[in-house]
Design a protein around this motif. Structure first.
Motif, short mmCIF file in Angstrom:
data_model
loop_
_atom_site.label_atom_id
_atom_site.label_comp_id
_atom_site.label_asym_id
_atom_site.label_seq_id
_atom_site.Cartn_x
_atom_site.Cartn_y
_atom_site.Cartn_z
N ARG A 89 56.64 46.06 114.38
CA ARG A 89 56.46 47.51 114.22
C ARG A 89 55.16 47.83 113.48
N LEU A 90 54.93 47.14 112.39
CA LEU A 90 53.73 47.42 111.60
C LEU A 90 52.46 46.97 112.33
N SER A 91 52.52 45.84 113.02
CA SER A 91 51.36 45.35 113.75
C SER A 91 50.95 46.30 114.86
N LYS A 92 51.95 46.89 115.50
CA LYS A 92 51.67 47.83 116.60
C LYS A 92 51.10 49.14 116.08
N LYS A 93 51.67 49.64 115.00
CA LYS A 93 51.25 50.94 114.48
C LYS A 93 50.00 50.83 113.60
N TYR A 94 49.84 49.70 112.91
CA TYR A 94 48.70 49.51 112.00
C TYR A 94 48.05 48.16 112.29
N PRO A 95 47.29 48.05 113.38
CA PRO A 95 46.71 46.74 113.74
C PRO A 95 45.80 46.15 112.66
N ASP A 96 45.22 47.01 111.84
CA ASP A 96 44.37 46.47 110.77
C ASP A 96 45.16 45.81 109.66
N LEU A 97 46.49 45.89 109.74
CA LEU A 97 47.35 45.24 108.76
C LEU A 97 47.71 43.81 109.18
N ILE A 98 47.40 43.47 110.43
CA ILE A 98 47.78 42.16 110.98
C ILE A 98 47.28 40.98 110.14
N PRO A 99 46.07 41.01 109.60
CA PRO A 99 45.64 39.85 108.80
C PRO A 99 46.52 39.56 107.58
N PHE A 100 47.31 40.53 107.16
CA PHE A 100 48.13 40.34 105.97
C PHE A 100 49.59 39.99 106.29
N LEU A 101 49.85 39.84 107.58
CA LEU A 101 51.20 39.50 108.02
C LEU A 101 51.20 38.13 108.68
N PRO A 102 52.22 37.35 108.53
CA PRO A 102 53.41 37.59 107.74
C PRO A 102 53.10 37.48 106.25
N LEU A 103 54.10 37.77 105.44
CA LEU A 103 53.96 37.63 103.99
C LEU A 103 53.86 36.16 103.64
N LYS A 104 53.34 35.87 102.47
CA LYS A 104 53.17 34.47 102.09
C LYS A 104 53.21 34.28 100.57
N LEU A 105 53.72 33.14 100.20
CA LEU A 105 53.72 32.70 98.80
C LEU A 105 53.24 31.25 98.78
N ALA A 106 52.51 30.89 97.77
CA ALA A 106 52.08 29.50 97.59
C ALA A 106 52.98 28.85 96.54
N ILE A 107 53.24 27.57 96.72
CA ILE A 107 54.03 26.81 95.76
C ILE A 107 53.35 25.47 95.57
N PHE A 108 53.28 25.05 94.31
CA PHE A 108 52.68 23.75 94.03
C PHE A 108 53.27 23.17 92.76
N ALA A 109 53.12 21.86 92.65
CA ALA A 109 53.60 21.15 91.47
C ALA A 109 52.47 21.04 90.46
N GLU A 110 52.85 21.19 89.20
CA GLU A 110 51.90 20.96 88.11
C GLU A 110 52.67 20.21 87.03
N GLY A 111 52.42 18.92 86.95
CA GLY A 111 53.20 18.08 86.06
C GLY A 111 54.64 18.04 86.54
N ASN A 112 55.58 18.29 85.64
CA ASN A 112 56.99 18.32 86.01
C ASN A 112 57.45 19.72 86.42
N ASP A 113 56.57 20.67 86.35
CA ASP A 113 56.88 22.05 86.70
C ASP A 113 56.46 22.36 88.13
N SER A 114 56.98 23.47 88.61
CA SER A 114 56.53 24.01 89.90
C SER A 114 56.08 25.44 89.66
N ILE A 115 55.09 25.85 90.39
CA ILE A 115 54.54 27.19 90.24
C ILE A 115 54.59 27.87 91.61
N VAL A 116 55.07 29.10 91.61
CA VAL A 116 55.09 29.91 92.82
C VAL A 116 54.22 31.13 92.56
N VAL A 117 53.34 31.43 93.48
CA VAL A 117 52.40 32.52 93.27
C VAL A 117 52.08 33.20 94.60
#
Length: 155
Positions: A89-117
């Protein structure tokens, strides 16, 4: 420190390649650190995304290119997710929004912890003046908070 800076650059480049402008009232990045191993945190992240009604689209390794550059990054991923009807729906109505879709999160390990951003979807308000999109950006922001809270607190 070097790894965190690299992560920040990757997330920004991979998610919202926006021109440098004021971010407005939204914080540019949403980030948590959890005392979980990377596999545990990744599992909870994927469950939390599904709990919010999103479909996991792809998990992309980003450590391969980094390893070639000399970084030790065996546990570094970008998680793409969305709601098919919403994306269509959003891609059809707002094609300039396509580069930001789909949503995304990064996850990585740092030592014994994990970070999501992830980049806060609400910062898009500054770049899309159509006020009809604001409820969508704010809903995504709330959903990101819920997902991150579940990963961090398990609720």
């Amino acid at each position: 420190m070097k790894r965190s800076l690299l992560m920040l650059v990757l997330v920004i480049a991979a998610s919202f390649a926006l021109p440098t402008q004021a971010a407005g009232p939204a914080h540019g990045l949403l980030m948590i650190r959890v005392k979980q191993s990377f596999p545990e945190a990744m599992s909870v992240l994927q469950e939390s995304i599904a709990d919010e009604g999103y479909t996991l689209i792809r998990v992309q390794r980003v450590d391969v290119g980094l390893t070639k550059s000399g970084y030790k990054t065996a546990e570094y991923r970008i998680v793409f997710f969305g709601k098919a009807d919403e994306v269509h729906r959003l891609s059809k109505k707002y094609p300039d929004l396509i580069p930001f879709l789909p949503l995304k999160l990064a996850i990585f390990a740092e030592g014994n912890d994990s970070i999501v951003v992830g980049a806060n979807p609400r910062v898009l308000e500054d770049f899309y003046p159509d006020k009809r999109l604001r409820p969508q950006f704010r809903k995504w922001e709330r959903d990101f908070h819920k997902i991150l809270d579940r990963v961090q607190y398990g609720n």
